[in-house]
Design a protein around this motif. Structure first.
Motif, PDB file in Angstrom:
ATOM      1  N   GLY A 251     -81.479  10.919  34.871  1.00 44.33           N
ATOM      2  CA  GLY A 251     -82.079   9.591  34.817  1.00 44.33           C
ATOM      3  C   GLY A 251     -83.108   9.379  35.911  1.00 44.33           C
ATOM      4  O   GLY A 251     -84.192   8.836  35.671  1.00 44.33           O
ATOM      5  N   SER A 252     -82.790   9.835  37.115  1.00 41.74           N
ATOM      6  CA  SER A 252     -83.738   9.724  38.233  1.00 41.74           C
ATOM      7  C   SER A 252     -85.001  10.517  37.955  1.00 41.74           C
ATOM      8  O   SER A 252     -86.113  10.077  38.271  1.00 41.74           O
ATOM      9  N   ASN A 253     -84.843  11.693  37.345  1.00 42.62           N
ATOM     10  CA  ASN A 253     -86.002  12.527  37.021  1.00 42.62           C
ATOM     11  C   ASN A 253     -86.895  11.879  35.971  1.00 42.62           C
ATOM     12  O   ASN A 253     -88.129  12.005  36.026  1.00 42.62           O
ATOM     13  N   VAL A 254     -86.271  11.184  35.026  1.00 45.67           N
ATOM     14  CA  VAL A 254     -87.045  10.487  33.999  1.00 45.67           C
ATOM     15  C   VAL A 254     -87.934   9.420  34.636  1.00 45.67           C
ATOM     16  O   VAL A 254     -89.132   9.317  34.344  1.00 45.67           O
ATOM     17  N   TYR A 255     -87.357   8.636  35.540  1.00 39.31           N
ATOM     18  CA  TYR A 255     -88.124   7.615  36.245  1.00 39.31           C
ATOM     19  C   TYR A 255     -89.232   8.250  37.086  1.00 39.31           C
ATOM     20  O   TYR A 255     -90.353   7.724  37.172  1.00 39.31           O
ATOM     21  N   ALA A 256     -88.925   9.380  37.704  1.00 38.45           N
ATOM     22  CA  ALA A 256     -89.906  10.062  38.557  1.00 38.45           C
ATOM     23  C   ALA A 256     -91.105  10.540  37.747  1.00 38.45           C
ATOM     24  O   ALA A 256     -92.267  10.365  38.149  1.00 38.45           O
ATOM     25  N   ILE A 257     -90.842  11.126  36.585  1.00 37.40           N
ATOM     26  CA  ILE A 257     -91.928  11.607  35.723  1.00 37.40           C
ATOM     27  C   ILE A 257     -92.766  10.437  35.222  1.00 37.40           C
ATOM     28  O   ILE A 257     -93.996  10.509  35.170  1.00 37.40           O
ATOM     29  N   GLY A 258     -92.111   9.357  34.862  1.00 34.69           N
ATOM     30  CA  GLY A 258     -92.834   8.185  34.392  1.00 34.69           C
ATOM     31  C   GLY A 258     -93.681   7.550  35.475  1.00 34.69           C
ATOM     32  O   GLY A 258     -94.750   6.997  35.202  1.00 34.69           O
ATOM     33  N   GLY A 259     -93.217   7.643  36.734  1.00 37.05           N
ATOM     34  CA  GLY A 259     -93.981   7.076  37.840  1.00 37.05           C
ATOM     35  C   GLY A 259     -95.220   7.882  38.159  1.00 37.05           C
ATOM     36  O   GLY A 259     -96.320   7.344  38.253  1.00 37.05           O
ATOM     37  N   ASP A 260     -95.062   9.173  38.305  1.00 42.67           N
ATOM     38  CA  ASP A 260     -96.188  10.076  38.588  1.00 42.67           C
ATOM     39  C   ASP A 260     -95.712  11.495  38.334  1.00 42.67           C
ATOM     40  O   ASP A 260     -94.912  12.042  39.106  1.00 42.67           O
ATOM     41  N   LYS A 261     -96.195  12.097  37.257  1.00 39.27           N
ATOM     42  CA  LYS A 261     -95.721  13.409  36.840  1.00 39.27           C
ATOM     43  C   LYS A 261     -95.958  14.482  37.890  1.00 39.27           C
ATOM     44  O   LYS A 261     -95.079  15.305  38.177  1.00 39.27           O
ATOM     45  N   GLU A 262     -97.141  14.484  38.490  1.00 36.22           N
ATOM     46  CA  GLU A 262     -97.463  15.515  39.482  1.00 36.22           C
ATOM     47  C   GLU A 262     -96.654  15.333  40.755  1.00 36.22           C
ATOM     48  O   GLU A 262     -96.224  16.299  41.375  1.00 36.22           O
ATOM     49  N   SER A 263     -96.445  14.088  41.147  1.00 39.34           N
ATOM     50  CA  SER A 263     -95.608  13.833  42.325  1.00 39.34           C
ATOM     51  C   SER A 263     -94.174  14.282  42.068  1.00 39.34           C
ATOM     52  O   SER A 263     -93.519  14.843  42.947  1.00 39.34           O
ATOM     53  N   ALA A 264     -93.702  14.044  40.845  1.00 43.07           N
ATOM     54  CA  ALA A 264     -92.357  14.480  40.485  1.00 43.07           C
ATOM     55  C   ALA A 264     -92.244  15.999  40.547  1.00 43.07           C
ATOM     56  O   ALA A 264     -91.238  16.543  41.016  1.00 43.07           O
ATOM     57  N   ARG A 265     -93.287  16.682  40.110  1.00 45.18           N
ATOM     58  CA  ARG A 265     -93.298  18.142  40.158  1.00 45.18           C
ATOM     59  C   ARG A 265     -93.225  18.635  41.594  1.00 45.18           C
ATOM     60  O   ARG A 265     -92.493  19.572  41.923  1.00 45.18           O
ATOM     61  N   LEU A 266     -93.982  17.982  42.476  1.00 48.31           N
ATOM     62  CA  LEU A 266     -93.990  18.370  43.892  1.00 48.31           C
ATOM     63  C   LEU A 266     -92.641  18.091  44.557  1.00 48.31           C
ATOM     64  O   LEU A 266     -92.277  18.760  45.529  1.00 48.31           O
ATOM     65  N   MET A 267     -91.901  17.107  44.027  1.00 46.59           N
ATOM     66  CA  MET A 267     -90.589  16.784  44.579  1.00 46.59           C
ATOM     67  C   MET A 267     -89.497  17.726  44.059  1.00 46.59           C
ATOM     68  O   MET A 267     -88.339  17.599  44.421  1.00 46.59           O
ATOM     69  N   GLY A 268     -89.890  18.666  43.191  1.00 44.80           N
ATOM     70  CA  GLY A 268     -88.930  19.652  42.701  1.00 44.80           C
ATOM     71  C   GLY A 268     -88.331  19.361  41.349  1.00 44.80           C
ATOM     72  O   GLY A 268     -87.401  20.048  40.919  1.00 44.80           O
ATOM     73  N   VAL A 269     -88.853  18.343  40.658  1.00 46.67           N
ATOM     74  CA  VAL A 269     -88.343  18.031  39.322  1.00 46.67           C
ATOM     75  C   VAL A 269     -88.818  19.101  38.345  1.00 46.67           C
ATOM     76  O   VAL A 269     -90.005  19.430  38.294  1.00 46.67           O
ATOM     77  N   ASN A 270     -87.903  19.647  37.578  1.00 47.04           N
ATOM     78  CA  ASN A 270     -88.246  20.621  36.538  1.00 47.04           C
ATOM     79  C   ASN A 270     -88.802  19.848  35.350  1.00 47.04           C
ATOM     80  O   ASN A 270     -88.050  19.306  34.541  1.00 47.04           O
TER      81      ASN A 270
END
Length: 317
Positions: free
Chosen positions: A189-208
């Motif tokens: 769920g946290s990853n979903v919110y992260a991708i929706g907020g900023d996909k590239e930032s989520a990638r840099l934070m380690g989200v697959n």
């Protein structure tokens, strides 16, 4: 901190307020409108739309869209009905259809990320594919006659005031509780919110990104298939045109929350659409076109309201 939280969820509270306001207006206009019987009917009659909207919430949170919802509902229904006529019990076909929905959604998510194609295009292709498959299964309306379907229909919980929570509403509320837990209390769920907020930032934070995208659309496919199961058992039939345009109703239910991404808000968004339909039915002199007109006006108002809240309070949707 509490003030910031309240500001962030102002659109959600506005959705709840609108639902309550419309419900009270209906109570002032018509006798017996303010009853648990009406509330129970709204929940039951719109349960499949709300279930599908719950899955769509995860997709929209991630910045995507799923247009295959209605066709999935229709496909699941005809498959259940035809398999019922072949001697399969609805419980077995339910499991098969949920697996299919999850797998089909996962495939769409994989294609979207792996081939970097817009979700609109892939899910539109899914819409046509599933609808065509409906007509490959059958071109007729097929009844579901298994005794298990009758048992399912008889499940209900009595409410104060002679109202009832029917089986479809019970399934919807359980699905809602599960989705709230997934969205707000899991890593996914946290990853979903992260991708929706900023996909590239989520990638840099380690989200697959790929794994999460696949799971997002798999979850949406699962909930769409579950909506198809509930719809088929509710109507006790399967029809190849069933579910047409329901993806728009599901998306509207999500958008009515103001876009802040609360799964619970989707419940009230779907109930508002159902409440509008109920008011028009109580009126008796208005045709069904007013359901679409009223829904469109509400969507417009909520979108404008959300933009106003963003500009005034700095709320991020």
């Amino acid at each position: 901190m509490s003030a910031l939280i309240n500001k962030k969820y102002l659109p959600f509270f506005a959705t709840v307020f609108v639902f309550v306001a419309i419900f009270l207006i209906g109570g002032g206009m018509y006798n017996n409108f303010l009853s648990t019987r009406v509330l129970g009917n709204i929940l039951a009659d719109n349960s499949f739309i709300i279930i599908a909207a719950i899955g769509a919430t995860f997709v929209i949170l991630s910045g995507g869209i799923d247009l295959s919802i209605g066709s999935m509902i229709g496909f699941v229904g005809v498959c259940m009905a035809v398999l019922d006529s072949m001697g399969f019990d609805p419980l077995t076909t339910t499991i098969l259809m949920l697996i299919f929905g999850f797998t089909f959604g996962a495939f769409q998510g994989w294609v979207i990320d792996a081939l970097d194609i817009q979700p609109f295009i892939i899910t539109l292709a899914g819409l046509f594919l599933l609808r065509g498959m409906c007509f490959m299964v059958t071109i007729n309306s097929v009844p579901i006659t298994h005794e298990w379907a009758d048992f399912y229909s008889d499940i209900r919980i009595d409410l104060p005031g002679k109202g009832r929570l029917r089986s479809s509403a019970i399934v919807m509320l359980i699905s809602l509780a599960a989705a709230i837990f997934i969205a707000h209390f899991t890593r996914f769920g946290s990853n979903v919110y992260a991708i929706g907020g900023d996909k590239e930032s989520a990638r840099l934070m380690g989200v697959n990104i790929r794994k999460t995208t696949v799971l997002i659309y798999a979850t949406a496919g699962f909930y769409s298939a579950l909506a198809g199961v509930v719809y088929a058992l509710y109507t006790k039939s399967g029809y190849p045109l069933a579910g047409s345009t329901l993806e728009l109703s599901a998306i509207a239910a999500v958008v009515l929350t103001g876009g802040v991404g609360t799964v619970a808000g989707t419940l009230f968004g779907g109930m508002i659409l159902g409440l509008i339909s109920t008011l028009i039915i109580f009126n008796g002199s208005l045709n069904s076109a007013w359901i679409l007109i009223s829904s469109g006006v509400l969507l417009f108002v909520f979108i404008v309201m959300h933009r106003f809240l963003v500009g005034t309070f700095g709320i991020k949707g």
